[in-house]
Design a protein around this motif. Structure first.
Motif, mmCIF file in Angstrom:
data_model
loop_
_atom_site.group_PDB
_atom_site.id
_atom_site.type_symbol
_atom_site.label_atom_id
_atom_site.label_comp_id
_atom_site.label_asym_id
_atom_site.label_seq_id
_atom_site.Cartn_x
_atom_site.Cartn_y
_atom_site.Cartn_z
ATOM 1 N N ILE A 1 0.836 -1.196 0.000
ATOM 2 C CA ILE A 1 0.000 0.000 0.000
ATOM 3 C C ILE A 1 0.874 1.250 0.000
ATOM 4 C CG2 ILE A 1 -1.916 -1.182 1.143
ATOM 5 C CD1 ILE A 1 -1.256 0.756 3.519
ATOM 6 N N ASP A 2 2.157 1.097 0.333
ATOM 7 C CA ASP A 2 3.047 2.253 0.274
ATOM 8 C C ASP A 2 4.503 1.814 0.240
ATOM 9 O OD1 ASP A 2 3.369 5.049 0.136
ATOM 10 O OD2 ASP A 2 1.645 5.250 1.473
ATOM 11 N N PHE A 3 5.331 2.776 -0.108
ATOM 12 C CA PHE A 3 6.759 2.502 -0.273
ATOM 13 C C PHE A 3 7.482 3.760 0.163
ATOM 14 C CE2 PHE A 3 10.712 2.334 -2.569
ATOM 15 C CZ PHE A 3 11.005 0.993 -2.758
ATOM 16 N N ILE A 4 8.226 3.663 1.254
ATOM 17 C CA ILE A 4 8.844 4.859 1.838
ATOM 18 C C ILE A 4 10.355 4.685 1.912
ATOM 19 C CG2 ILE A 4 8.988 6.290 3.911
ATOM 20 C CD1 ILE A 4 6.123 5.494 4.537
ATOM 21 N N GLN A 5 11.052 5.763 1.595
ATOM 22 C CA GLN A 5 12.513 5.706 1.639
ATOM 23 C C GLN A 5 13.055 6.160 2.991
ATOM 24 O OE1 GLN A 5 12.945 7.927 -2.161
ATOM 25 N NE2 GLN A 5 14.909 6.851 -2.180
ATOM 26 N N LYS A 6 14.126 5.510 3.405
ATOM 27 C CA LYS A 6 14.865 5.948 4.597
ATOM 28 C C LYS A 6 15.870 7.007 4.180
ATOM 29 C CE LYS A 6 15.154 1.294 6.623
ATOM 30 N NZ LYS A 6 16.104 0.216 6.867
ATOM 31 N N PRO A 7 16.174 7.993 4.981
ATOM 32 C CA PRO A 7 15.426 8.336 6.185
ATOM 33 C C PRO A 7 14.104 9.001 5.800
ATOM 34 C CG PRO A 7 17.493 9.609 6.021
ATOM 35 C CD PRO A 7 17.324 8.866 4.756
ATOM 36 N N PHE A 8 13.092 8.832 6.652
ATOM 37 C CA PHE A 8 11.754 9.324 6.307
ATOM 38 C C PHE A 8 11.355 10.431 7.277
ATOM 39 C CE2 PHE A 8 12.018 5.013 8.027
ATOM 40 C CZ PHE A 8 11.880 5.309 9.367
ATOM 41 N N SER A 9 10.368 11.208 6.885
ATOM 42 C CA SER A 9 9.884 12.226 7.817
ATOM 43 C C SER A 9 8.908 11.533 8.760
ATOM 44 C CB SER A 9 9.202 13.370 7.062
ATOM 45 O OG SER A 9 7.813 13.193 7.071
ATOM 46 N N ASP A 10 8.936 11.940 10.021
ATOM 47 C CA ASP A 10 8.086 11.264 11.014
ATOM 48 C C ASP A 10 6.609 11.431 10.701
ATOM 49 O OD1 ASP A 10 8.417 13.957 11.500
ATOM 50 O OD2 ASP A 10 8.113 13.775 13.658
ATOM 51 N N ASP A 11 6.235 12.658 10.281
ATOM 52 C CA ASP A 11 4.820 12.904 9.989
ATOM 53 C C ASP A 11 4.331 11.992 8.875
ATOM 54 O OD1 ASP A 11 4.525 14.866 11.874
ATOM 55 O OD2 ASP A 11 5.212 16.461 10.523
ATOM 56 N N GLU A 12 5.155 11.921 7.833
ATOM 57 C CA GLU A 12 4.777 11.131 6.675
ATOM 58 C C GLU A 12 4.604 9.666 7.070
ATOM 59 O OE1 GLU A 12 7.777 11.035 3.736
ATOM 60 O OE2 GLU A 12 6.522 10.015 2.266
ATOM 61 N N LEU A 13 5.602 9.158 7.782
ATOM 62 C CA LEU A 13 5.552 7.755 8.154
ATOM 63 C C LEU A 13 4.333 7.460 9.028
ATOM 64 C CD1 LEU A 13 7.510 5.053 8.169
ATOM 65 C CD2 LEU A 13 7.445 5.603 10.595
ATOM 66 N N LEU A 14 4.121 8.314 10.051
ATOM 67 C CA LEU A 14 3.025 8.054 10.980
ATOM 68 C C LEU A 14 1.673 8.164 10.283
ATOM 69 C CD1 LEU A 14 4.435 9.824 14.144
ATOM 70 C CD2 LEU A 14 4.159 7.362 13.769
ATOM 71 N N GLN A 15 1.600 9.115 9.360
ATOM 72 C CA GLN A 15 0.348 9.284 8.623
ATOM 73 C C GLN A 15 0.042 8.037 7.776
ATOM 74 O OE1 GLN A 15 0.564 12.364 5.742
ATOM 75 N NE2 GLN A 15 -1.545 12.034 5.072
ATOM 76 N N ARG A 16 1.079 7.551 7.105
ATOM 77 C CA ARG A 16 0.877 6.354 6.271
ATOM 78 C C ARG A 16 0.517 5.133 7.126
ATOM 79 N NH1 ARG A 16 4.153 7.216 1.456
ATOM 80 N NH2 ARG A 16 3.921 9.417 1.033
ATOM 81 N N VAL A 17 1.182 5.035 8.269
ATOM 82 C CA VAL A 17 0.902 3.907 9.155
ATOM 83 C C VAL A 17 -0.551 3.983 9.646
ATOM 84 C CG1 VAL A 17 1.397 2.926 11.436
ATOM 85 C CG2 VAL A 17 3.278 3.520 9.897
ATOM 86 N N GLN A 18 -0.955 5.190 10.035
ATOM 87 C CA GLN A 18 -2.320 5.397 10.532
ATOM 88 C C GLN A 18 -3.348 5.014 9.459
ATOM 89 O OE1 GLN A 18 -2.523 6.401 13.765
ATOM 90 N NE2 GLN A 18 -4.697 5.921 13.665
ATOM 91 N N GLN A 19 -3.069 5.471 8.225
ATOM 92 C CA GLN A 19 -3.972 5.132 7.107
ATOM 93 C C GLN A 19 -4.056 3.626 6.927
ATOM 94 O OE1 GLN A 19 -2.373 7.170 3.753
ATOM 95 N NE2 GLN A 19 -3.354 9.135 4.244
ATOM 96 N N ALA A 20 -2.885 2.994 6.991
ATOM 97 C CA ALA A 20 -2.844 1.545 6.793
ATOM 98 C C ALA A 20 -3.659 0.848 7.874
ATOM 99 C CB ALA A 20 -1.396 1.054 6.813
ATOM 100 N N LEU A 21 -3.469 1.291 9.120
ATOM 101 C CA LEU A 21 -4.199 0.664 10.225
ATOM 102 C C LEU A 21 -5.702 0.856 10.065
ATOM 103 C CD1 LEU A 21 -1.964 1.612 13.285
ATOM 104 C CD2 LEU A 21 -2.251 -0.658 12.264
ATOM 105 N N GLU A 22 -6.090 2.059 9.656
ATOM 106 C CA GLU A 22 -7.528 2.336 9.498
ATOM 107 C C GLU A 22 -8.117 1.508 8.366
ATOM 108 O OE1 GLU A 22 -7.798 6.568 9.205
ATOM 109 O OE2 GLU A 22 -7.247 6.785 11.326
ATOM 110 N N SER A 23 -7.387 1.439 7.268
ATOM 111 C CA SER A 23 -7.940 0.691 6.133
ATOM 112 C C SER A 23 -8.024 -0.796 6.493
ATOM 113 C CB SER A 23 -7.121 0.929 4.867
ATOM 114 O OG SER A 23 -6.203 -0.098 4.645
ATOM 115 N N GLU A 24 -7.035 -1.264 7.262
ATOM 116 C CA GLU A 24 -7.070 -2.665 7.664
ATOM 117 C C GLU A 24 -8.233 -2.917 8.619
ATOM 118 O OE1 GLU A 24 -6.188 -6.302 9.922
ATOM 119 O OE2 GLU A 24 -6.167 -4.300 10.778
#
Lengths: 203, 376, 131
Positions: free
Chosen positions: A101-124
């Motif tokens: 559902i997503d592909f993120i490069q290291k190092p990542f911004s915290d906001d971006e990562l947390l937002q994507r994780v939150q979306q993933a959790l909600e969709s799941e």
């Protein structure tokens, strides 16, 4: 942030990356579990787990993409966010085409990562609720007699009792009884709800 | 008839003298005391002496001081014991012109015994030019080695970038997390101290990776030192494992402890082994299994082996692959193995390739130990 | 221009001036067992899409963002077309967004003929045999 109850499974071979990620997730009040390799996660995996995966692509042993394929074979429904320290466009395209559902490069911004994780959790969580609903609907549907199923299909198709009675060559009164039992067994009060539930049966 | 024999002998001498003068190489004849008897034209041109002025003098006149003293004793030793230091062998030595300038020559000496008298014939060839071109070649090779080392670095850059990215990611993530926890009052001083410590550790880790690369990239003098081969392999592995991890090619290390020391240029030997490991990963692709092995074949010989389970090297190519510009890769320079071979050769060793038991290739570098020299 | 039709009606549309004038792209796609139609500009796309019911639009786009606009246009016309972007300029995040928002595939330019052929063929087969 909404509470989904899902766990973020962090799979990365780098200890410091794992540790810092779990701290970041904790800072956003998200629960996490860390694994040092794809195999370690595979051993831990059980059907019915809820949450999402933060998965490093390149690891010694089984790679992130291989774990994804393995999870697919297990029928796992966990959304996967790939993280990579050294990705390129073809790798990202491949990962996305294979269902990430997503592909993120290291190092990542915290906001971006947390937002994507939150979306993933909600969709799941949403998918999980849908699946539970579908299971319940299917189970209820199983309890219907063949006659009741026939009546339900006609009702869902929008036919009135009179037409159904003619079509099935039974009395209107009998249709009404069948219909009431269908509504009762399926746990709905209106035709509109029944139509909505019927859509789960198609899936 | 004494007359005719005298005539024949003087005729032979004249023919011999003409032959000597026509020769391209400098030729001189000395007697058993080292006195010069004959000095040909080429020798006159080479040394700047006239035949008449040098004949009768000791041959050490043509040598720089450090040899000239020893020469008489060499000659004496040979005459009494028959021990050969140079006779019939030929070697490169230094010679001195009339003007005192010293130059490299190749000297071959033969013994001529005519009756009671023993004479020695020396044939001298000026090799200054050859030396100069050899030196140029060596310099060129060193430049190439430098370029190849940088090239190897370039190929390893992807893996290195990945490796440095990990601690950087951890540092950034720790920092973000700490700030979030601080802003929501969920971070006390003890915990913050712990996180800051972890960040510092990761920063040091990144620094160490950079330092290792800097070591390799730094151009070092090609001097050889008495080294422990295993210690050099440890250093090599630190670099190679970055690359190997990146390509998911685990290296199994089998080093025999307590190996005899050897005269080695550690940077060059590192480069050879790195190059072999890289080639193996390149040939076998991701998932290649590598083995790095060291052992002593005898008291005189150390061996480093790099084994892989890749496609192997066909028997017909096992010599050819060490030739300059031989490559199977489109992006390869074809210099890696050739340079490796010359590095190993400059250590008095050799490199060869064989089939591994697993069907892959095993490259074997054999190096002389320092044992012989310590014994002396 | 009447579109050549195969029995299923699946067509490959190659879109964009740069793509249709690239002999390597054209020859790679012409070798596939589906009819190929060349469309020079997006304004001709609507007409071209009417001639076949479904298939792949292989489009040269300057960057994935331009491709996403095209994808929205395609969606508005018909949902049966898969979009494969060929783009000379893309980063990882742009490529990921393109795929997240509905592009079927994205290939970096310059293309490798074999890769392009395989990826378009696999997209076409996924249309022919859904699941």
């Amino acid at each position: 942030m909404s509470e989904t109850g899902g766990i973020v499974f962090v799979v990365d071979d780098d200890e410091a990356v794992r540790d810092s990620l779990s701290l970041l997730l904790e800072s956003a009040s998200l629960q996490s579990q860390c694994f040092a390799s794809a195999d370690e996660f595979a051993e831990h995996y059980q059907g019915g787990m809820s949450g999402c995966l933060l998965l490093d692509i390149r690891m010694p042993g089984k790679s992130g993409l291989e774990l994804r394929d393995w999870l697919d074979q297990q029928g796992a429904q966990l959304p996967i966010i790939f993280i990579t320290g050294h990705g390129d466009v073809p790798m990202a395209v491949d990962a996305m085409k294979r269902g990430a559902i997503d592909f993120i490069q290291k190092p990542f911004s915290d906001d971006e990562l947390l937002q994507r994780v939150q979306q993933a959790l909600e969709s799941e969580a949403g998918d999980r609720a849908d699946r539970a609903e579908a299971d319940r609907v299917r189970a209820n549907f199983e309890t219907l007699t063949p006659r009741e199923r026939e009546v339900m299909q006609q009702v869902v198709a929008g036919r009135v009792n009179k037409v159904i009675a003619l079509d099935m060559d039974i009395s209107q009164r009998t249709v009404e009884i069948h219909r009431a039992r269908v509504m009762h067994k399926m746990g709905v009060r209106s035709v509109a709800d029944l139509v909505r539930l019927a859509s789960f049966l198609d899936k | 008839m004494p007359n005719s024999s005298e005539h024949a002998s003087s005729f032979a001498e004249a023919r011999f003298a003409a032959l000597l003068d026509a020769a391209v190489d400098a030729i001189l004849v000395i007697d058993s005391n080292g006195q010069i008897e004959t000095f040909n034209r080429a020798a006159e041109r080479l040394f700047g002496y006239q035949s008449v002025e040098i004949c009768g003098q000791n041959v050490s006149t043509l040598m720089p001081d450090k040899y000239s003293h020893a020469h008489d004793s060499y000659l004496q030793r040979y005459l009494t014991t028959g021990e050969r230091r140079i006779i019939g062998i030929g070697r490169e030595v230094s010679a001195m012109r009339r003007d005192g300038s010293v130059f490299p020559v190749e000297l071959s000496v033969g013994e001529v015994a005519t009756g009671e008298k023993r004479r020695f014939v020396g044939i001298i060839r000026d090799i200054s030019e050859r030396r100069a071109s050899e030196q140029e070649l060596r310099q060129q090779q060193e430049r190439l080695e430098h370029v190849t080392r940088l090239g190897t670095l370039g190929e390893m850059a992807a893996g290195i970038a990945h490796e440095i990215n990990q601690p950087l990611t951890a540092i950034a993530t720790y920092a973000h997390a700490a700030r979030r926890l601080l802003s929501s009052d969920r971070m006390d001083a003890v915990r913050l101290d712990d996180v800051l410590g972890k960040m510092a550790t990761q920063a040091e880790r990144a620094g160490q990776i950079i330092e290792r690369i800097r070591d390799l990239a730094r151009r070092q003098s090609p001097s050889q030192e008495l080294c422990d081969l295993n210690a050099i392999m440890d250093e090599t592995l630190k670099l190679a494992e970055v690359d190997a991890r990146y390509h998911d090619a685990p290296i199994v290390v089998e080093m025999t402890p307590g190996l005899p020391h050897a005269w080695l240029n550690s940077v060059q030997i590192q480069q050879v082994v790195l190059n072999l490991l890289r080639n193996a990963i390149e040939a076998g692709g991701a998932g290649t299994k590598l083995k790095l092995r060291t052992y002593a074949r005898s008291k005189e010989e150390l061996v480093v082996e790099v084994e892989d389970n890749g496609p192997g090297v066909p028997e017909s190519l096992r010599t050819e692959i060490f030739n300059p510009f031989f490559t199977t890769r489109t992006d390869g320079t074809g210099m890696g193995l050739s340079i490796s071979r010359s590095i190993v050769a400059s250590h008095g060793g050799r490199i060869e390739v064989d089939a591994a038991p697993t069907g892959g290739a095993v490259f074997r570098v054999t190096l002389p130990t320092a044992l012989g020299e310590i014994d002396e | 221009m009447p579109a050549p039709q195969d029995e299923n009606g699946f067509t490959i549309l190659l879109l964009g001036q740069e793509a249709v004038s690239d002999p390597r792209i054209c020859s790679a796609l012409a070798g596939l067992p589906w009819p190929l139609q060349l469309v020079e500009s997006e304004s001709d796309l609507r007409i071209a899409l009417r001639t076949a019911p479904a298939g792949c639009v292989v489009a040269h786009v300057e960057d994935p963002r331009a491709g996403l606009r095209l994808h929205a246009d395609l969606r508005a016309i018909s949902g049966d077309w898969l979009l494969i972007m060929l783009t000379p300029r893309t980063g990882i995040q742009a490529a990921v967004s393109a795929l997240k928002f509905g592009a079927h595939d994205l290939i970096e330019m310059p293309i490798v003929e074999r890769v392009l052929r395989e990826r378009v063929a696999s997209a076409m087969r996924s249309l022919e045999n859904p699941q």
